[in-house]
Scaffold this active site. Structure first.
Site, mmCIF file in Angstrom:
data_model
loop_
_atom_site.group_PDB
_atom_site.id
_atom_site.type_symbol
_atom_site.label_atom_id
_atom_site.label_comp_id
_atom_site.label_asym_id
_atom_site.label_seq_id
_atom_site.Cartn_x
_atom_site.Cartn_y
_atom_site.Cartn_z
ATOM 1 N N HIS A 93 5.922 -2.007 10.730
ATOM 2 C CA HIS A 93 4.700 -2.630 11.236
ATOM 3 C C HIS A 93 5.001 -3.970 11.897
ATOM 4 C CE1 HIS A 93 2.027 -0.089 8.378
ATOM 5 N NE2 HIS A 93 2.161 0.470 9.560
ATOM 6 N N GLU A 184 2.891 5.099 4.426
ATOM 7 C CA GLU A 184 3.681 5.359 3.217
ATOM 8 C C GLU A 184 2.849 6.089 2.163
ATOM 9 O OE1 GLU A 184 5.640 1.921 1.289
ATOM 10 O OE2 GLU A 184 5.171 2.951 -0.586
ATOM 11 N N THR A 253 4.789 0.781 -2.240
ATOM 12 C CA THR A 253 5.840 -0.183 -2.600
ATOM 13 C C THR A 253 5.504 -1.628 -2.264
ATOM 14 O OG1 THR A 253 6.826 0.234 -0.451
ATOM 15 C CG2 THR A 253 7.739 1.462 -2.307
ATOM 16 N N CYS A 288 8.588 -2.449 -4.522
ATOM 17 C CA CYS A 288 10.021 -2.526 -4.209
ATOM 18 C C CYS A 288 10.541 -3.943 -4.422
ATOM 19 C CB CYS A 288 10.288 -2.060 -2.794
ATOM 20 S SG CYS A 288 9.925 -3.282 -1.555
#
Ligand code: SF4
Length: 409
Positions: A93, A184, A253, A288
């Site tokens: 992005h 995602e 994440t 993450c």
């Protein structure tokens, strides 16, 4: 996938060849590196010139997953100089990075619905899968067509997939904390349906969603209303009276860690209150490491005095949005796409995350005059260093400090 599809499926291409990666490294460095950012890093994240100070967070910008995805996309162009190359949606992005790929002749395909464009692909075409991954039916389609597939899906995203596949296997519904329309989350949701497509998922975004679902799983409720509320955020055939019996939480994440933890806590509490035990509850924190580090670094930077905070990144970037949320709790915070948003000492164009629109604000009281000013800067995992450099140069420039002075500092 059918036997016929299996037959046409090509093995994945290894584009990470040493001679290619050497050229790619030089190209990527030319496009995105910044000597100014390196200089400030070497000064411990702080550069003061005259009465203007810029602070940089200890962790910001490109994460390992994004670096890998960009490297692989550049490598694909080198390995397949004459083939058509397509990309499912955006590689990450960030408009600047996506523009560079377009300039290399890499064509973006629709990612929300497949549409006709996928029917025109041939076995000689290369398709790049972005860092967010892609839903299983997109993967099946490009593999059936026999295209060369360059898969840049981040390993941390695949960890979430393993978890939700596991939930599906033992009949547990995946509760996914994320944005239903994020690449995602859509990719993860498709894996939550399991190998046989019979698994279920429900996507929740806000604490109000969570409280509503927790209330339903404890005492039941209006099924029609529930179905309407989550019609774009659940698996086909999802029945709240059946599929909230056994739940497992996972998350996109890049969500805000504190919010994800609160969501896990509320679901666990609801199940324990309903069943008297948490036997039908599972959880796996899938934020993450890179997202976590950037959030932690911002919290640390907020311990220092700053007059305003600039968060640089693409407006559709989830992890960047959460940095803005953290900053605005404490000080004037502006989410800018790049340095061009800093119009003058009086005006800044920025993205309002609450109203989801770009707006223009006056901030004259913050930067005008000779008083000492400290500007904090951070950036999401998809923002290249050259854009951060442009922002630093612009801040100093607006305060009357030239690029030459900055270079000598
Ligand atoms: S933000 Fe996290 S999950 Fe996304 S690409 Fe970077 S490391 Fe991977």
């Amino acid at each position: 996938m059918s036997d016929a599809a299996e037959k046409t499926k090509r093995p994945r291409v290894n584009v990470r060849r040493p001679e290619v990666m050497e050229m790619v490294a030089a190209e990527v460095a030319r496009h995105y590196q910044s000597s100014v950012v390196e200089k400030i890093r070497n000064h411990g994240g702080k550069l003061a010139i005259g009465n203007t100070t810029v602070l940089l967070a200890q962790q910001f910008g490109f994460c390992y997953g994004v670096e890998r995805a960009i490297d692989l996309a550049y490598a694909a162009r080198r390995v397949f100089p004459d083939n058509r190359i397509f990309l499912i949606g955006e590689i990450i992005h960030n408009p600047e990075v996506n523009r560079q790929l377009r300039d290399m002749g890499i064509v973006s395909l629709p990612w929300q619905e497949m549409g006709d464009s996928y029917d025109n692909l041939t076995a000689e075409d290369v398709v790049i899968v972005p860092a967010f991954g892609a839903p299983t039916h997109f993967m099946d389609k490009i593999e059936q067509l026999g295209c060369y597939v360059v898969d840049t899906t981040c390993g941390d995203v695949m960890k979430v997939w393993r978890r939700v596949r596991g939930y599906a296997k033992d009949g547990t519904t995946s509760i996914i904390h994320g944005k239903a329309n994020h690449e995602e989350t859509r990719a993860t949701a498709s894996r939550a349906q399991g190998e046989d497509g019979k698994g279920h998922y429900l996507i929740v975004l806000t604490l109000s969603d969570v409280d509503y679902v927790c209330g339903y799983l404890q005492t039941g409720g209006d099924k029609v209303e529930f179905t309407e509320r989550f019609k774009h955020a659940c698996s086909p055939g999802f029945d709240p009276d059946v599929h909230l019996d056994r739940v497992g939480v996972a998350n996109q994440t890049t969500m805000l860690k504190s919010e994800t933890e609160e969501i896990q806590r509320r679901f666990k509490k609801a199940i324990v209150e309903r069943d008297g035990s948490d036997a039908k509850f599972q959880v796996f924190d899938t934020i993450c490491g890179a997202t976590q580090e950037r959030q932690d670094a911002l919290f640390e930077m907020l311990g220092q005095h700053m007059d305003l905070l600039l968060v640089v990144g693409g407006y559709n970037s989830s992890n960047t949005t959460h940095l803005v949320e953290i900053g605005e709790q404490q000080l004037p915070t502006f989410f800018i796409r790049d340095a061009s948003c800093l119009k003058s000492l009086e005006e800044i164009v920025h993205y309002d995350i609450h109203h989801k629109e770009e707006v223009s604000s006056s901030y004259s009281e913050l930067l005008l005059g000779d008083k000492p000013v400290t500007v904090g800067i951070t950036a999401g995992a998809s923002c290249p260093n050259n854009l951060i450099e442009d922002t630093i140069v612009k801040v100093f420039g607006l305060r009357g400090i030239s690029g030459e002075t900055l270079a000598q500092a």
